[in-house]
Design an enzyme around this catalytic site. Structure first.
Site, PDB file in Angstrom:
ATOM      1  N   ASP A  51       0.835  -1.208   0.000  1.00  0.00           N
ATOM      2  CA  ASP A  51       0.000   0.000   0.000  1.00  0.00           C
ATOM      3  C   ASP A  51       0.872   1.261   0.000  1.00  0.00           C
ATOM      4  O   ASP A  51       0.360   2.380  -0.070  1.00  0.00           O
ATOM      5  CB  ASP A  51      -0.999  -0.007   1.170  1.00  0.00           C
ATOM      6  N   ASP A  90      -1.199  -6.214  -0.462  1.00  0.00           N
ATOM      7  CA  ASP A  90      -1.446  -5.494   0.780  1.00  0.00           C
ATOM      8  C   ASP A  90      -2.913  -5.084   0.846  1.00  0.00           C
ATOM      9  O   ASP A  90      -3.422  -4.442  -0.085  1.00  0.00           O
ATOM     10  CB  ASP A  90      -0.596  -4.211   0.766  1.00  0.00           C
ATOM     11  N   LYS A 120      -1.829  -9.396   2.789  1.00  0.00           N
ATOM     12  CA  LYS A 120      -1.115  -8.924   3.987  1.00  0.00           C
ATOM     13  C   LYS A 120      -2.001  -7.954   4.762  1.00  0.00           C
ATOM     14  O   LYS A 120      -2.601  -7.049   4.174  1.00  0.00           O
ATOM     15  CB  LYS A 120       0.199  -8.239   3.596  1.00  0.00           C
ATOM     16  N   GLU A 189       8.183  -5.363  10.643  1.00  0.00           N
ATOM     17  CA  GLU A 189       8.743  -4.102  10.145  1.00  0.00           C
ATOM     18  C   GLU A 189       9.417  -3.329  11.275  1.00  0.00           C
ATOM     19  O   GLU A 189       8.810  -3.093  12.335  1.00  0.00           O
ATOM     20  CB  GLU A 189       7.635  -3.242   9.506  1.00  0.00           C
TER      21      GLU A 189
HETATM   22  O1  KIV Z   1       3.350  -1.408   1.778  1.00  0.00           O
HETATM   23  C1  KIV Z   1       4.537  -1.711   1.888  1.00  0.00           C
HETATM   24  O2  KIV Z   1       5.352  -1.371   1.031  1.00  0.00           O
HETATM   25  C2  KIV Z   1       4.956  -2.477   3.041  1.00  0.00           C
HETATM   26  C3  KIV Z   1       6.420  -2.691   3.236  1.00  0.00           C
HETATM   27  C4  KIV Z   1       7.059  -1.453   3.716  1.00  0.00           C
HETATM   28  C5  KIV Z   1       6.671  -3.849   4.121  1.00  0.00           C
HETATM   29  O3  KIV Z   1       4.145  -2.899   3.809  1.00  0.00           O
END
Ligand code: KIV
Length: 300
Positions: A51, A90, A120, A189
């Protein structure tokens, strides 16, 4: 047949195999088909459609405004660009916070319509039931712990997580809970090495089982895999996280290319000798009345 078409599609089994075999694997964010194609050609086999696209593609100052239809569309694009890669999609802010049924519909859409392999979610212990429901429904979940950018309004800013004993224990306990509820992978993270070591330890699996892969984003060397934002790796971002050293300076290269183009056009140098296309050559009739060969063969 291209070299790529011989490759088999990467699945969660490969991730588990790499994790149990101690083979660290690389993941990058990606938001479009062309880049996905080049990353795959470079040997990248796991991709996160993050995201962070809200920031790096849409220009927002946080991930919060990432729209659900946009996330679906770019996941489809990445799948088209890297058909064999393992793709994690995401779930954007708001897509899984407004009720379990809606969250399920959105998660299923990522797998069924957009071609993702996992979704995710940024989680705490309150997400246990949702994660379990998704996992049982056949939607593999990657649980994102540690620093959670979707909490930025609640926390007032971004910072590393798990630096105090209490916070570290909470992350480890939540990881354990997520594993018990069926997650397929974990993402940590911005946590200290001690925290990721403990999480990797509990993600090891039972005697007969394989580990739950743990992917770190600035989480130290113990993690099975490592992800950074592509724009950081390419130095296209103006701020560099300390754990994402750039591999090339693409920002300055793009700037130099733009400057060269502007210079060439503004000085009248571009196509000074003529354009790329020419008028069709006249057609010569033959004696039999049929048309003859073009006078300039090879020009289309
Ligand atoms: O959205 C994203 O890019 C992430 C990474 C920073 C792990 O969640």
């Amino acid at each position: 047949m291209s070299e790529e078409s011989h490759d088999k599609r990467i699945t969660l089994r490969d991730l588990r195999r790499w994790a149990s075999g101690g083979e660290p694997f690389a993941m990058l964010t990606c938001y479009d088909a062309t880049t996905a194609k080049w990353l795959y050609r470079g040997g990248l086999r796991t991709v996160l459609v993050g995201d962070t696209a809200a920031q790096f593609i849409l220009g927002h100052d946080s991930t919060l405004p990432a729209p659900m239809p946009f996330m679906l569309e770019i996941t489809r694009a990445v799948r088209r660009g890297a058909p064999k890669a393992l793709i994690v999609a995401d779930m954007p802010f708001g897509s899984y916070q407004c009720g379990a049924d809606e969250a399920m519909r959105h998660a299923v859409a990522f797998i069924k319509d957009a071609g993702a392999d996992l979704v995710k979610l940024e989680v705490d212990e309150t997400h246990a039931a949702l994660v379990e429901r998704m996992s049982h429904a056949g939607v593999p979940v990657m649980a994102h712990l540690g620093s959670r950018p979707q909490q930025v309004r609640a926390t007032g800013g971004y910072k590393a997580a798990g630096r105090s004993r209490r916070e570290a224990d909470l992350i480890v306990d939540t990881a354990e809970l997520m594993i018990a509820r069926g997650v397929s992978a974990l993402l940590l993270e911005a946590v200290p090495d001690e925290v990721s070591k403990r999480v990797v330890q509990i993600a090891r699996g039972r005697e007969d089982g394989e580990p739950i892969p743990v992917i770190g984003c600035g989480a130290g060397p113990a993690c099975h895999g490592h992800v950074v934002v592509l724009h950081d790796l390419l130095k296209l971002s103006d701020w560099q996280p300390p754990f994402a050293p750039p591999a090339i300076d693409m920002g300055n290269q793009v700037q130099a290319a733009a400057a060269a183009w502007v210079r060439a056009v503004s000085r009248g140098e571009y196509q000074r000798g003529g354009g790329a296309y020419h008028m069709n050559p006249p057609v010569t009739p033959t004696r039999a009345g049929k048309t003859g060969e073009p006078t300039r063969p090879g020009v289309v």
